[in-house]
Design an enzyme around this catalytic site. Structure first.
Site, PDB file in Angstrom:
ATOM      1  N   HIS A 136      10.857 -17.099  58.575  1.00 55.84           N
ATOM      2  CA  HIS A 136      11.603 -16.421  59.649  1.00 55.84           C
ATOM      3  C   HIS A 136      11.698 -14.943  59.238  1.00 55.84           C
ATOM      4  CE1 HIS A 136      15.303 -15.326  61.913  1.00 55.84           C
ATOM      5  NE2 HIS A 136      15.094 -16.404  62.648  1.00 55.84           N
ATOM      6  N   LYS A 239      24.131 -23.775  63.247  1.00 54.85           N
ATOM      7  CA  LYS A 239      23.039 -24.739  63.450  1.00 54.85           C
ATOM      8  C   LYS A 239      23.458 -26.135  62.973  1.00 54.85           C
ATOM      9  CE  LYS A 239      19.610 -21.095  62.711  1.00 54.85           C
ATOM     10  NZ  LYS A 239      19.106 -20.688  64.017  1.00 54.85           N
TER      11      LYS A 239
HETATM   12  N1  PLP Z   1      16.008 -18.712  58.906  1.00 54.21           N
HETATM   13  C1  PLP Z   1      15.614 -19.621  59.781  1.00 54.21           C
HETATM   14  C2  PLP Z   1      14.563 -20.604  59.387  1.00 54.21           C
HETATM   15  C3  PLP Z   1      16.165 -19.664  61.056  1.00 54.21           C
HETATM   16  O1  PLP Z   1      15.753 -20.582  61.936  1.00 54.21           O
HETATM   17  C4  PLP Z   1      17.153 -18.721  61.395  1.00 54.21           C
HETATM   18  C5  PLP Z   1      17.730 -18.698  62.758  1.00 54.21           C
HETATM   19  O2  PLP Z   1      17.120 -19.103  63.707  1.00 54.21           O
HETATM   20  C6  PLP Z   1      17.549 -17.805  60.430  1.00 54.21           C
HETATM   21  C7  PLP Z   1      16.956 -17.819  59.200  1.00 54.21           C
HETATM   22  C8  PLP Z   1      18.609 -16.789  60.712  1.00 54.21           C
HETATM   23  O3  PLP Z   1      19.833 -17.423  60.871  1.00 54.21           O
HETATM   24  P1  PLP Z   1      21.118 -16.585  61.338  1.00 54.21           P
HETATM   25  O4  PLP Z   1      20.712 -15.868  62.591  1.00 54.21           O
HETATM   26  O5  PLP Z   1      22.155 -17.618  61.564  1.00 54.21           O
HETATM   27  O6  PLP Z   1      21.449 -15.642  60.243  1.00 54.21           O
END
Ligand code: PLP
Length: 419
Positions: A136, A239
């Site tokens: 991500h 999530k």
């Molecule tokens: N990493 C992964 C694999 C994710 O799916 C997400 C959010 O979709 C994130 C990091 C970032 O999470 P957050 O926006 O809650 O910080």
């Protein structure tokens, strides 16, 4: 436990009444333009059961005060509840000590904390950081910022046509310059579950610490950070049926102690003079200012809720939904599933020949079906599959086959409208 339609304790069972569990989630009764909501965007954010909503209301109506700073009743209650939430998270991931759990604002913040606190202190010019194509953006951009600042280099593990990491290539990337590995547990774009234990063990042969981005792992399987032996593990409450604005960073105590704080302010200090500040002990060293107290307590309630159902039960049920949805979608001519790894969570990224993903999302929305369309903050994955975007249906344990059928019917409508 109030308002939880399950009385199980983390044992795999076929007796969970998933229909009753669904009724714990008031938002799922919504109608969108008169159509029943089919919420299939759980990888972006899951929904909250009444149990967690009630816990937030109880905190706000009967327990709220700032923590750590006063001797009055409410402050003591709030401080204790916040601490209890930390302990619930500790148990949830089987961390050795509660001080290894730091409340952050979410996965992104947790990763940035490691980059700032560990990376800026220990990574130097010409060092190498290994990431994977599946990451991500939140586990790419911070490391790029660091690499640019320090003159370090990012090495990237490729994926095969199924969206699985090329583990042989990962192992070949290691050398004496390798200083850090950032690894996504489960791909948010494709659902691929990575063999993180094997990858952590390999990195440790080179004494290289590993950060696991567990944003999509923790909601779907039980996590044991001691068994994994990961150095850092990060995830977000929203999530996991919890509120937005809070997440955790797990870190091994010795590593956290060796790191510099990322933010300065109240609560993260032992003493302050204009000449010098002595930092507080972990975890407080990394929790400057008033933390998200209500959200952390809500997070603790979400952990209680999920633990009562059992993560093994959740994973097993979701995988039946994944199999059913996959079988249905592969039968629709013109639909292509992107990401066909052997080990997957219940995420289906797909394209429909001749239709832009945004149009798919718009038409599905008219039928009450919520999917995500776009690059899913994983542009390198899109580039690897040579697509600008996909549509993504991501399932949670409160979804059901009726909603999968609605998705299938919706995709057929999309094809009628556009082809
Ligand atoms: N990493 C992964 C694999 C994710 O799916 C997400 C959010 O979709 C994130 C990091 C970032 O999470 P957050 O926006 O809650 O910080």
């Amino acid at each position: 436990m109030n308002s939880v339609n399950v009385s199980l304790k983390s044992e795999i069972t076929s007796d969970v009444d998933w229909g009753r569990i669904r009724s714990d989630f008031p938002i799922l009764d919504l109608k969108i333009d008169g159509k029943p909501l089919a919420y299939l965007d759980n990888a972006a954010s899951s929904q909250m059961p009444q149990f967690v909503i009630d816990r937030l209301v109880r905190y706000q109506t009967k327990q709220h005060a700032n923590i750590n700073r006063a001797v009055h009743y409410l402050s003591e209650v709030a401080t204790q509840e916040y601490h209890d939430a930390r302990c619930k998270l500790q148990q949830f991931i089987n961390a050795h000590e509660d001080r290894e759990v730091i409340f952050t604002s979410g996965t992104t913040d947790s990763i940035n904390l490691v980059m700032q606190g560990y990376g800026r202190k220990f990574i130097k010019a010409n060092d190498e950081i290994i990431l994977t194509t599946l990451e991500h953006h939140s586990n790419i951009v911070p490391w790029q910022m660091l690499a640019n600042e320090k003159g370090a280099r990012i090495r990237v593990v490729p994926i095969n046509d199924n969206g699985e990491l090329e583990i042989g290539e990962y192992e070949k990337l290691f050398n004496e310059r390798t200083k850090f590995v950032g690894l996504i547990h489960v791909s948010n774009a494709l659902g691929t579950i990575n063999p993180i234990k094997r990858m952590i063990d390999f990195a440790h042969r080179y004494d290289v610490p590993v950060l696991i981005d567990g944003a999509q792992g923790a909601p779907h399987m039980s996590i044991d950070v001691q068994a994994l032996d990961c150095d850092f593990y990060a995830f977000s409450a929203h999530k996991l049926c919890g509120p937005t604005g809070v997440g955790i960073l797990y870190g091994k105590a010795a590593l956290l102690e060796s790191m510099q704080p990322y933010k300065g302010g109240g609560d993260m200090i032992a003493s302050v003079t204009f000449e010098e500040t002595i930092y507080n002990t972990i975890p407080h060293k990394f929790e400057a200012g008033t933390p998200p107290i209500a959200a952390a307590i809500g997070f603790g309630a979400a952990i209680d809720y999920l633990t009562a159902i059992g993560l093994e039960n959740i994973g097993a049920y979701e995988s039946t939904l994944l199999d059913y949805a996959t079988d249905c979608l592969v039968q629709i001519p013109g639909v292509k599933i992107i990401g066909t790894a052997k080990e997957k969570t219940a995420v289906i990224s797909f394209t429909v020949d001749g239709v832009h993903p945004h149009d798919i999302g718009t038409i599905l929305n008219q039928d009450g079906i919520a999917v995500r369309t776009g690059h899913h903050c994983a542009q390198p994955v899109m580039q690897r599959f040579n697509v600008p975007a996909t549509s993504r249906a991501s399932f949670a344990f409160y979804n059901n086959k009726t909603e999968v059928d609605a998705l299938v019917a919706g995709i057929k409508t999309v094809q009628k409208v556009f082809l």
